[in-house]
Scaffold this motif. Sequence first.
Motif, PDB file in Angstrom:
ATOM      1  N   VAL A  37      32.431 -11.652  38.031  1.00 37.06           N
ATOM      2  CA  VAL A  37      32.804 -10.488  38.838  1.00 37.06           C
ATOM      3  C   VAL A  37      31.833  -9.336  38.574  1.00 37.06           C
ATOM      4  N   ILE A  38      31.458  -9.133  37.323  1.00 42.12           N
ATOM      5  CA  ILE A  38      30.503  -8.077  36.991  1.00 42.12           C
ATOM      6  C   ILE A  38      29.176  -8.320  37.707  1.00 42.12           C
ATOM      7  N   ALA A  39      28.723  -9.573  37.731  1.00 40.22           N
ATOM      8  CA  ALA A  39      27.477  -9.894  38.432  1.00 40.22           C
ATOM      9  C   ALA A  39      27.579  -9.522  39.904  1.00 40.22           C
ATOM     10  N   ARG A  40      28.720  -9.764  40.481  1.00 37.43           N
ATOM     11  CA  ARG A  40      28.911  -9.424  41.899  1.00 37.43           C
ATOM     12  C   ARG A  40      28.975  -7.911  42.101  1.00 37.43           C
ATOM     13  N   ILE A  41      29.636  -7.210  41.203  1.00 41.99           N
ATOM     14  CA  ILE A  41      29.739  -5.758  41.293  1.00 41.99           C
ATOM     15  C   ILE A  41      28.358  -5.118  41.198  1.00 41.99           C
ATOM     16  N   LEU A  42      27.539  -5.599  40.283  1.00 44.69           N
ATOM     17  CA  LEU A  42      26.244  -4.980  40.024  1.00 44.69           C
ATOM     18  C   LEU A  42      25.148  -5.403  40.984  1.00 44.69           C
ATOM     19  N   ASP A  43      25.438  -6.304  41.896  1.00 47.11           N
ATOM     20  CA  ASP A  43      24.427  -6.750  42.848  1.00 47.11           C
ATOM     21  C   ASP A  43      23.974  -5.545  43.676  1.00 47.11           C
ATOM     22  N   PRO A  44      22.659  -5.249  43.664  1.00 41.35           N
ATOM     23  CA  PRO A  44      22.182  -4.073  44.400  1.00 41.35           C
ATOM     24  C   PRO A  44      22.112  -4.263  45.913  1.00 41.35           C
ATOM     25  N   ASP A  45      22.344  -5.468  46.394  1.00 42.09           N
ATOM     26  CA  ASP A  45      22.326  -5.722  47.838  1.00 42.09           C
ATOM     27  C   ASP A  45      23.591  -5.131  48.455  1.00 42.09           C
ATOM     28  N   PRO A  46      23.449  -4.224  49.445  1.00 39.93           N
ATOM     29  CA  PRO A  46      24.631  -3.605  50.054  1.00 39.93           C
ATOM     30  C   PRO A  46      25.581  -4.596  50.718  1.00 39.93           C
ATOM     31  N   GLY A  49      27.021  -6.601  46.876  1.00 43.77           N
ATOM     32  CA  GLY A  49      27.570  -5.982  45.683  1.00 43.77           C
ATOM     33  C   GLY A  49      28.178  -4.613  45.905  1.00 43.77           C
ATOM     34  N   VAL A  50      29.073  -4.267  45.012  1.00 44.19           N
ATOM     35  CA  VAL A  50      29.726  -2.956  45.078  1.00 44.19           C
ATOM     36  C   VAL A  50      28.699  -1.851  44.847  1.00 44.19           C
ATOM     37  N   LEU A  51      27.820  -2.030  43.857  1.00 39.73           N
ATOM     38  CA  LEU A  51      26.815  -1.006  43.577  1.00 39.73           C
ATOM     39  C   LEU A  51      25.897  -0.795  44.780  1.00 39.73           C
ATOM     40  N   GLY A  52      25.458  -1.868  45.394  1.00 35.45           N
ATOM     41  CA  GLY A  52      24.606  -1.746  46.568  1.00 35.45           C
ATOM     42  C   GLY A  52      25.319  -1.051  47.716  1.00 35.45           C
ATOM     43  N   GLY A  53      26.579  -1.401  47.912  1.00 37.19           N
ATOM     44  CA  GLY A  53      27.363  -0.758  48.978  1.00 37.19           C
ATOM     45  C   GLY A  53      27.581   0.716  48.710  1.00 37.19           C
ATOM     46  N   LEU A  54      27.868   1.052  47.457  1.00 37.75           N
ATOM     47  CA  LEU A  54      28.084   2.458  47.102  1.00 37.75           C
ATOM     48  C   LEU A  54      26.785   3.253  47.248  1.00 37.75           C
ATOM     49  N   THR A  55      25.672   2.663  46.844  1.00 34.44           N
ATOM     50  CA  THR A  55      24.381   3.331  46.989  1.00 34.44           C
ATOM     51  C   THR A  55      24.093   3.605  48.462  1.00 34.44           C
ATOM     52  N   HIS A  56      24.314   2.616  49.304  1.00 35.01           N
ATOM     53  CA  HIS A  56      24.103   2.784  50.741  1.00 35.01           C
ATOM     54  C   HIS A  56      25.006   3.891  51.300  1.00 35.01           C
ATOM     55  N   LEU A  57      26.244   3.918  50.883  1.00 30.74           N
ATOM     56  CA  LEU A  57      27.185   4.950  51.327  1.00 30.74           C
ATOM     57  C   LEU A  57      26.704   6.344  50.925  1.00 30.74           C
ATOM     58  N   MET A  58      26.192   6.484  49.720  1.00 28.80           N
ATOM     59  CA  MET A  58      25.704   7.784  49.263  1.00 28.80           C
ATOM     60  C   MET A  58      24.453   8.222  50.024  1.00 28.80           C
ATOM     61  N   VAL A  59      23.576   7.268  50.342  1.00 30.51           N
ATOM     62  CA  VAL A  59      22.381   7.605  51.119  1.00 30.51           C
ATOM     63  C   VAL A  59      22.789   8.098  52.510  1.00 30.51           C
ATOM     64  N   LEU A  94      17.738  -0.138  41.324  1.00 30.31           N
ATOM     65  CA  LEU A  94      16.394  -0.690  41.110  1.00 30.31           C
ATOM     66  C   LEU A  94      16.244  -1.220  39.684  1.00 30.31           C
ATOM     67  N   ASP A  95      16.799  -0.492  38.710  1.00 34.13           N
ATOM     68  CA  ASP A  95      16.763  -0.967  37.326  1.00 34.13           C
ATOM     69  C   ASP A  95      17.494  -2.295  37.186  1.00 34.13           C
ATOM     70  N   LEU A  96      18.626  -2.409  37.835  1.00 31.07           N
ATOM     71  CA  LEU A  96      19.403  -3.645  37.756  1.00 31.07           C
ATOM     72  C   LEU A  96      18.788  -4.760  38.589  1.00 31.07           C
ATOM     73  N   ASP A  97      18.005  -4.395  39.593  1.00 30.08           N
ATOM     74  CA  ASP A  97      17.388  -5.400  40.454  1.00 30.08           C
ATOM     75  C   ASP A  97      16.472  -6.321  39.666  1.00 30.08           C
ATOM     76  N   GLU A  98      15.848  -5.799  38.602  1.00 33.75           N
ATOM     77  CA  GLU A  98      14.989  -6.669  37.793  1.00 33.75           C
ATOM     78  C   GLU A  98      15.798  -7.727  37.050  1.00 33.75           C
ATOM     79  N   HIS A  99      17.099  -7.535  36.967  1.00 35.37           N
ATOM     80  CA  HIS A  99      17.981  -8.515  36.327  1.00 35.37           C
ATOM     81  C   HIS A  99      18.775  -9.315  37.355  1.00 35.37           C
ATOM     82  N   ARG A 100      18.436  -9.146  38.607  1.00 33.37           N
ATOM     83  CA  ARG A 100      19.186  -9.785  39.696  1.00 33.37           C
ATOM     84  C   ARG A 100      19.225 -11.302  39.565  1.00 33.37           C
ATOM     85  N   GLU A 101      18.079 -11.909  39.278  1.00 41.30           N
ATOM     86  CA  GLU A 101      18.030 -13.367  39.141  1.00 41.30           C
ATOM     87  C   GLU A 101      18.903 -13.833  37.987  1.00 41.30           C
TER      88      GLU A 101
END
Length: 128
Positions: A37-46, A49-59, A94-101
């Motif tokens: 679940v954490i891996a899914r939350i931290l996925d930077p793809d909007p 992942g939750v983080l990606g979606g939240l980032t997109h919402l803030m932009v 972007l920092d987490l994206d390097e750990h995406r794989e």
Amino acid sequence: MSRPTLYAERLADEITHQLGQLADRLSQLPPGQAARVIARILDPDPEEGVLGGLTHLMVVSSVLAKDQTGRGALPPEVWLALGRASNELDDIALDLDEHRETLHHAREQLAAADAKPAFAAPTARRHR
């Protein structure tokens, strides 16, 4: 207040509520499931992942706040704060994206482990 505004506010309230539920359930999961679940939350793809979606919402919020600032509806400080917040979230993504794989691999590996059928424990039989 128009219907689209009411819908957007209800949607924001529901998402906030669901994020709270997610945090509560995450804290109760076994380690392997929690990692998935954490891996899914931290996925930077909007889309993923939750983080990606939240980032997109803030932009999007920052862009809209810029427009509202130009119209005089919001003070410039609000737009600047939203811009900084969206930039910070983007930097985190972007920092987490390097750990995406690694996160993706962990998620797949844990999903495969969970999908394996459990075998019944051997039982001792009595011979009469």
